[in-house]
Write a protein that holds these residues in place. Sequence first.
Motif, PDB file in Angstrom:
ATOM      1  N   THR A  80       0.832  -1.208   0.000  1.00 24.64           N
ATOM      2  CA  THR A  80       0.000   0.000   0.000  1.00 24.64           C
ATOM      3  C   THR A  80       0.864   1.254   0.000  1.00 24.64           C
ATOM      4  O   THR A  80       0.605   2.208  -0.755  1.00 24.64           O
ATOM      5  CB  THR A  80      -0.937  -0.001   1.215  1.00 24.64           C
ATOM      6  N   PHE A  81       1.892   1.261   0.832  1.00 20.28           N
ATOM      7  CA  PHE A  81       2.779   2.423   0.897  1.00 20.28           C
ATOM      8  C   PHE A  81       3.515   2.608  -0.427  1.00 20.28           C
ATOM      9  O   PHE A  81       3.633   3.738  -0.928  1.00 20.28           O
ATOM     10  CB  PHE A  81       3.773   2.248   2.042  1.00 20.28           C
ATOM     11  N   LEU A  82       4.009   1.526  -1.018  1.00 23.28           N
ATOM     12  CA  LEU A  82       4.729   1.641  -2.286  1.00 23.28           C
ATOM     13  C   LEU A  82       3.800   2.065  -3.417  1.00 23.28           C
ATOM     14  O   LEU A  82       4.226   2.799  -4.316  1.00 23.28           O
ATOM     15  CB  LEU A  82       5.427   0.321  -2.611  1.00 23.28           C
ATOM     16  N   ASP A  83       2.545   1.634  -3.390  1.00 21.85           N
ATOM     17  CA  ASP A  83       1.574   2.132  -4.374  1.00 21.85           C
ATOM     18  C   ASP A  83       1.458   3.653  -4.283  1.00 21.85           C
ATOM     19  O   ASP A  83       1.419   4.353  -5.307  1.00 21.85           O
ATOM     20  CB  ASP A  83       0.197   1.512  -4.137  1.00 21.85           C
ATOM     21  N   GLN A  84       1.406   4.157  -3.068  1.00 20.46           N
ATOM     22  CA  GLN A  84       1.296   5.605  -2.876  1.00 20.46           C
ATOM     23  C   GLN A  84       2.536   6.320  -3.407  1.00 20.46           C
ATOM     24  O   GLN A  84       2.428   7.350  -4.087  1.00 20.46           O
ATOM     25  CB  GLN A  84       1.099   5.916  -1.390  1.00 20.46           C
ATOM     26  N   GLN A  85       3.717   5.776  -3.113  1.00 20.05           N
ATOM     27  CA  GLN A  85       4.957   6.387  -3.576  1.00 20.05           C
ATOM     28  C   GLN A  85       5.053   6.318  -5.102  1.00 20.05           C
ATOM     29  O   GLN A  85       5.497   7.267  -5.752  1.00 20.05           O
ATOM     30  CB  GLN A  85       6.159   5.690  -2.933  1.00 20.05           C
ATOM     31  N   ALA A  86       4.628   5.199  -5.680  1.00 19.34           N
ATOM     32  CA  ALA A  86       4.676   5.053  -7.137  1.00 19.34           C
ATOM     33  C   ALA A  86       3.760   6.068  -7.816  1.00 19.34           C
ATOM     34  O   ALA A  86       4.100   6.619  -8.876  1.00 19.34           O
ATOM     35  CB  ALA A  86       4.288   3.631  -7.537  1.00 19.34           C
ATOM     36  N   ALA A  87       2.597   6.322  -7.236  1.00 22.56           N
ATOM     37  CA  ALA A  87       1.683   7.305  -7.812  1.00 22.56           C
ATOM     38  C   ALA A  87       2.279   8.708  -7.759  1.00 22.56           C
ATOM     39  O   ALA A  87       2.193   9.471  -8.733  1.00 22.56           O
ATOM     40  CB  ALA A  87       0.346   7.266  -7.058  1.00 22.56           C
ATOM     41  N   LEU A  88       2.907   9.053  -6.649  1.00 29.31           N
ATOM     42  CA  LEU A  88       3.567  10.359  -6.534  1.00 29.31           C
ATOM     43  C   LEU A  88       4.696  10.485  -7.549  1.00 29.31           C
ATOM     44  O   LEU A  88       4.845  11.519  -8.208  1.00 29.31           O
ATOM     45  CB  LEU A  88       4.110  10.539  -5.108  1.00 29.31           C
ATOM     46  N   ALA A  89       5.495   9.419  -7.661  1.00 26.92           N
ATOM     47  CA  ALA A  89       6.646   9.460  -8.560  1.00 26.92           C
ATOM     48  C   ALA A  89       6.221   9.573 -10.021  1.00 26.92           C
ATOM     49  O   ALA A  89       6.841  10.307 -10.800  1.00 26.92           O
ATOM     50  CB  ALA A  89       7.509   8.216  -8.349  1.00 26.92           C
ATOM     51  N   SER A  90       5.185   8.848 -10.402  1.00 26.51           N
ATOM     52  CA  SER A  90       4.757   8.869 -11.812  1.00 26.51           C
ATOM     53  C   SER A  90       4.196  10.227 -12.203  1.00 26.51           C
ATOM     54  O   SER A  90       4.300  10.635 -13.363  1.00 26.51           O
ATOM     55  CB  SER A  90       3.737   7.764 -12.084  1.00 26.51           C
ATOM     56  N   ARG A  91       3.610  10.939 -11.233  1.00 25.02           N
ATOM     57  CA  ARG A  91       3.141  12.298 -11.527  1.00 25.02           C
ATOM     58  C   ARG A  91       4.317  13.247 -11.740  1.00 25.02           C
ATOM     59  O   ARG A  91       4.245  14.165 -12.558  1.00 25.02           O
ATOM     60  CB  ARG A  91       2.237  12.803 -10.400  1.00 25.02           C
ATOM     61  N   GLU A  92       5.395  13.014 -11.007  1.00 25.23           N
ATOM     62  CA  GLU A  92       6.578  13.864 -11.157  1.00 25.23           C
ATOM     63  C   GLU A  92       7.381  13.513 -12.396  1.00 25.23           C
ATOM     64  O   GLU A  92       7.942  14.387 -13.058  1.00 25.23           O
ATOM     65  CB  GLU A  92       7.470  13.743  -9.914  1.00 25.23           C
ATOM     66  N   GLU A  93       7.448  12.196 -12.726  1.00 29.55           N
ATOM     67  CA  GLU A  93       8.302  11.763 -13.831  1.00 29.55           C
ATOM     68  C   GLU A  93       7.660  10.561 -14.530  1.00 29.55           C
ATOM     69  O   GLU A  93       7.705   9.444 -14.000  1.00 29.55           O
ATOM     70  CB  GLU A  93       9.697  11.410 -13.316  1.00 29.55           C
ATOM     71  N   PRO A  94       7.082  10.736 -15.713  1.00 27.15           N
ATOM     72  CA  PRO A  94       6.373   9.640 -16.391  1.00 27.15           C
ATOM     73  C   PRO A  94       7.262   8.450 -16.730  1.00 27.15           C
ATOM     74  O   PRO A  94       6.751   7.335 -16.897  1.00 27.15           O
ATOM     75  CB  PRO A  94       5.843  10.299 -17.667  1.00 27.15           C
ATOM     76  N   ARG A  95       8.552   8.643 -16.846  1.00 29.05           N
ATOM     77  CA  ARG A  95       9.420   7.517 -17.198  1.00 29.05           C
ATOM     78  C   ARG A  95       9.783   6.662 -15.981  1.00 29.05           C
ATOM     79  O   ARG A  95      10.548   5.698 -16.100  1.00 29.05           O
ATOM     80  CB  ARG A  95      10.681   8.018 -17.889  1.00 29.05           C
ATOM     81  N   CYS A  96       9.227   6.974 -14.814  1.00 32.50           N
ATOM     82  CA  CYS A  96       9.529   6.240 -13.581  1.00 32.50           C
ATOM     83  C   CYS A  96       8.601   5.039 -13.412  1.00 32.50           C
ATOM     84  O   CYS A  96       7.388   5.147 -13.593  1.00 32.50           O
ATOM     85  CB  CYS A  96       9.399   7.181 -12.383  1.00 32.50           C
ATOM     86  N   ARG A  97       9.181   3.895 -13.047  1.00 28.40           N
ATOM     87  CA  ARG A  97       8.414   2.695 -12.702  1.00 28.40           C
ATOM     88  C   ARG A  97       8.946   2.132 -11.392  1.00 28.40           C
ATOM     89  O   ARG A  97      10.096   2.395 -11.020  1.00 28.40           O
ATOM     90  CB  ARG A  97       8.521   1.637 -13.803  1.00 28.40           C
ATOM     91  N   PHE A  98       8.127   1.351 -10.699  1.00 31.78           N
ATOM     92  CA  PHE A  98       8.538   0.694  -9.466  1.00 31.78           C
ATOM     93  C   PHE A  98       8.638  -0.810  -9.733  1.00 31.78           C
ATOM     94  O   PHE A  98       7.707  -1.417 -10.270  1.00 31.78           O
ATOM     95  CB  PHE A  98       7.535   0.970  -8.340  1.00 31.78           C
ATOM     96  N   ALA A  99       9.757  -1.401  -9.364  1.00 34.54           N
ATOM     97  CA  ALA A  99       9.999  -2.815  -9.634  1.00 34.54           C
ATOM     98  C   ALA A  99       9.141  -3.705  -8.739  1.00 34.54           C
ATOM     99  O   ALA A  99       8.895  -3.390  -7.573  1.00 34.54           O
ATOM    100  CB  ALA A  99      11.479  -3.143  -9.425  1.00 34.54           C
TER     101      ALA A  99
END
Length: 263
Positions: free
Chosen positions: A236-255
């Motif tokens: 759940t926490f990583l989902d939240q971080q991934a959503a924040l990161a993707s808004r900042e940088e579209p080329r970002c993914r979480f493994a």
Amino acid sequence: MEIRIWGVRGSMPAAGAAFARYGGHTACLSAESAGALVVLDAGSGLGGLGRQAEGQRRFDILISHLHLDHLLGVPMFRPLYDPAVEVHFYGPPDLPEALGRLMAPPYWPAALADVPAQVHFHPVPPDTDFRLADGLGPEIAALAGDHPGGSLLYRLRDGDSALVHALDCELRGGMAARLTAFAEHAALLVWDAGFAPADLRPGWGHSTWEQGCAAARASGVDTVLMSHYGADYTDTFLDQQAALASREEPRCRFAKEGMRLWI
């Protein structure tokens, strides 16, 4: 180059339903490139790779540093117990002694020196270019990272495609500029997101997804893949971080464990 993710955690594995989607094993990924299977780090995820690599007769394993979370999988790596297999380890000069101490009584019943596989060690000086033993596989470069006790970052190039593996590295002093040049125009940058931005602890040798997004922009990589998550970061926490990161940088993914990418 085909990339497979076998472990995504840092420091220690994480078990339980709250960690099931991203996975609980410590750092390990593989890259099939130029006819070679190259493994980057040997965390507990290496055990899963070994169970699924039936028929593979050679493994080239690049170790970033000697902390336990990056070596946990070696004793449980099934191919070590097959006399038809060659295993080549690359990393710090004291890697043979470190693995020899880890994989020996009283910590493990089978000594590394006694395994049936053909085991070879190749020291990697920092800030150097090299090839795998026998000249196989991709072109490889190593860069010294900023981490307690030292670390090695790796760049694998196969033709026009490059993978940069940058775990266990803190961006202090001139490290950000050195890493930007090292990762320039890579297809994939694997990044140490060991801390969420609010949790960053200077001097611990890790970074954040926020810093990884900035590095991706500076170096012009195609994709930045976050990994090496803290062992207490739930799905759940990583989902939240991934959503924040993707808004900042579209080329970002979480493994996530089991993920496959082609570059």
